[in-house]
Design a protein around this motif. Structure first.
Motif, PDB file in Angstrom:
ATOM      1  N   ASN A  15       1.013  -1.274  -0.040  1.00  0.00           N
ATOM      2  CA  ASN A  15      -0.025   0.017  -0.012  1.00  0.00           C
ATOM      3  C   ASN A  15       0.781   1.221   0.185  1.00  0.00           C
ATOM      4  N   SER A  19      -0.738   1.266  -5.076  1.00  0.00           N
ATOM      5  CA  SER A  19      -2.097   1.712  -4.476  1.00  0.00           C
ATOM      6  C   SER A  19      -2.971   0.626  -3.505  1.00  0.00           C
ATOM      7  N   ASP A 169       2.895   4.386   4.027  1.00  0.00           N
ATOM      8  CA  ASP A 169       1.400   4.587   4.192  1.00  0.00           C
ATOM      9  C   ASP A 169       0.720   4.694   5.441  1.00  0.00           C
ATOM     10  N   SER A 170       1.585   4.078   6.528  1.00  0.00           N
ATOM     11  CA  SER A 170       0.945   4.047   7.829  1.00  0.00           C
ATOM     12  C   SER A 170       1.497   5.412   8.871  1.00  0.00           C
ATOM     13  N   PRO A 171       0.692   6.151   9.164  1.00  0.00           N
ATOM     14  CA  PRO A 171       1.018   7.425   9.901  1.00  0.00           C
ATOM     15  C   PRO A 171       1.673   6.799  11.249  1.00  0.00           C
ATOM     16  N   GLY A 188      -0.514   8.629   0.399  1.00  0.00           N
ATOM     17  CA  GLY A 188      -2.020   8.453   0.676  1.00  0.00           C
ATOM     18  C   GLY A 188      -2.613   9.566   1.317  1.00  0.00           C
ATOM     19  N   GLY A 189      -3.969   9.436   1.134  1.00  0.00           N
ATOM     20  CA  GLY A 189      -4.689  10.610   1.949  1.00  0.00           C
ATOM     21  C   GLY A 189      -5.012  10.498   3.440  1.00  0.00           C
ATOM     22  N   GLY A 190      -6.000  11.052   3.846  1.00  0.00           N
ATOM     23  CA  GLY A 190      -6.281  11.065   5.261  1.00  0.00           C
ATOM     24  C   GLY A 190      -5.568  11.859   6.319  1.00  0.00           C
ATOM     25  N   GLU A 191      -5.639  11.732   7.365  1.00  0.00           N
ATOM     26  CA  GLU A 191      -4.994  12.633   8.543  1.00  0.00           C
ATOM     27  C   GLU A 191      -3.421  12.721   8.254  1.00  0.00           C
ATOM     28  N   CYS A 192      -2.957  13.974   8.188  1.00  0.00           N
ATOM     29  CA  CYS A 192      -1.521  14.184   8.164  1.00  0.00           C
ATOM     30  C   CYS A 192      -1.008  14.537   9.568  1.00  0.00           C
ATOM     31  N   ARG A 199       3.545  14.984   2.724  1.00  0.00           N
ATOM     32  CA  ARG A 199       2.491  13.881   2.229  1.00  0.00           C
ATOM     33  C   ARG A 199       2.404  13.885   0.560  1.00  0.00           C
ATOM     34  N   ASP A 201       0.628  11.687  -2.925  1.00  0.00           N
ATOM     35  CA  ASP A 201      -0.508  10.750  -3.508  1.00  0.00           C
ATOM     36  C   ASP A 201       0.175   9.364  -3.769  1.00  0.00           C
TER      37      ASP A 201
END
Length: 216
Positions: A15, A19, A169-171, A188-192, A199, A201
């Motif tokens: 991931n 994608s 991809d893992s915060p 990837g998207g989500g919380e940063c 970050r 894409d």
């Protein structure tokens, strides 16, 4: 005082290099559940709850199964990664070109197995792009985000964390990298979170970020 020179870019695998829309990891999830039920003998109704508990306590299902059921980690890794990688992934010439533009050392650091990583890289046509693959075995099956596997990778590379960039991809996995002193790139998207330095894409954008940092 100048910033330390960036000498290595450390890439996660699943991931991150492809994608999550490819849904490859969902195939592994199915295999993990089957292993727990059919091989270990855990009642099917208890599998999901145990996996959540083991993830919370140990970072991966495997550690819980080793500690509580005495499973052979090599048998587990071979079983759960026996999935149709080539059926989900295709060659990624854009990523291959992007990796070729990164002058720093490039390695893979994954909670999966080396065999799985090799199959993923082959399916993406990224063979020869990485100096080394560090898998779940690097710290006696201790996974990210625990600190020890990161330290083992750094020891093997003979580099200080300040000289490395972690791409994930893992915060949560990036949190440990940042605490150790690495620069961090979230794919990837989500919380940063605040400990993420950049970050993007897709992993193909890594060279742009790294070149901008080098220019500073």
């Amino acid at each position: 005082m100048s910033e330390p020179f960036m000498e290595a870019v450390i890439f996660d695998l699943d991931n991150t290099l492809y994608s999550p829309e490819r849904q490859l990891f969902s195939l592994i999830d199915v295999r993990i559940n089957r292993y727990m039920h059919e091989v270990v003998g855990i009642p099917l109704g208890e599998v999901d709850g145990l996996r959540r508990r083991y993830w919370a306590e140990y970072g991966v299902t495997l550690q819980g199964l080793i500690r509580h059921y005495g499973v052979d980690p090599e048998d587990y890794l071979e079983y759960v990664h026996d999935v149709d990688v080539a059926g989900r992934l295709r060659p990624d010439p854009q990523l291959r070109q992007a990796l070729g533009e990164i002058p720093q050392r490039k390695v893979v650091f994954t909670n999966g197995s080396r065999g799985h990583a090799l199959r993923v890289l082959d399916a993406l046509d990224l063979n020869g792009q990485f100096e080394q693959i560090f898998d779940i075995r690097v710290a006696d099956y201790r996974p990210k985000p625990f600190t020890e596997p990161y330290r083992q990778v750094l020891r093997s590379l003979a580099l200080a964390p300040e000289c490395c960039v972690m791409v994930e991809d893992s915060p949560e996995n990036l949190r440990t990298a940042k605490q150790l002193g690495m620069r961090t790139i979230l794919v990837g998207g989500g919380e940063c979170p605040a400990y993420v330095d950049a970050r993007i894409d897709s992993a193909a954008q890594v060279p742009q970020v790294v070149s901008e940092w080098m220019a500073c």
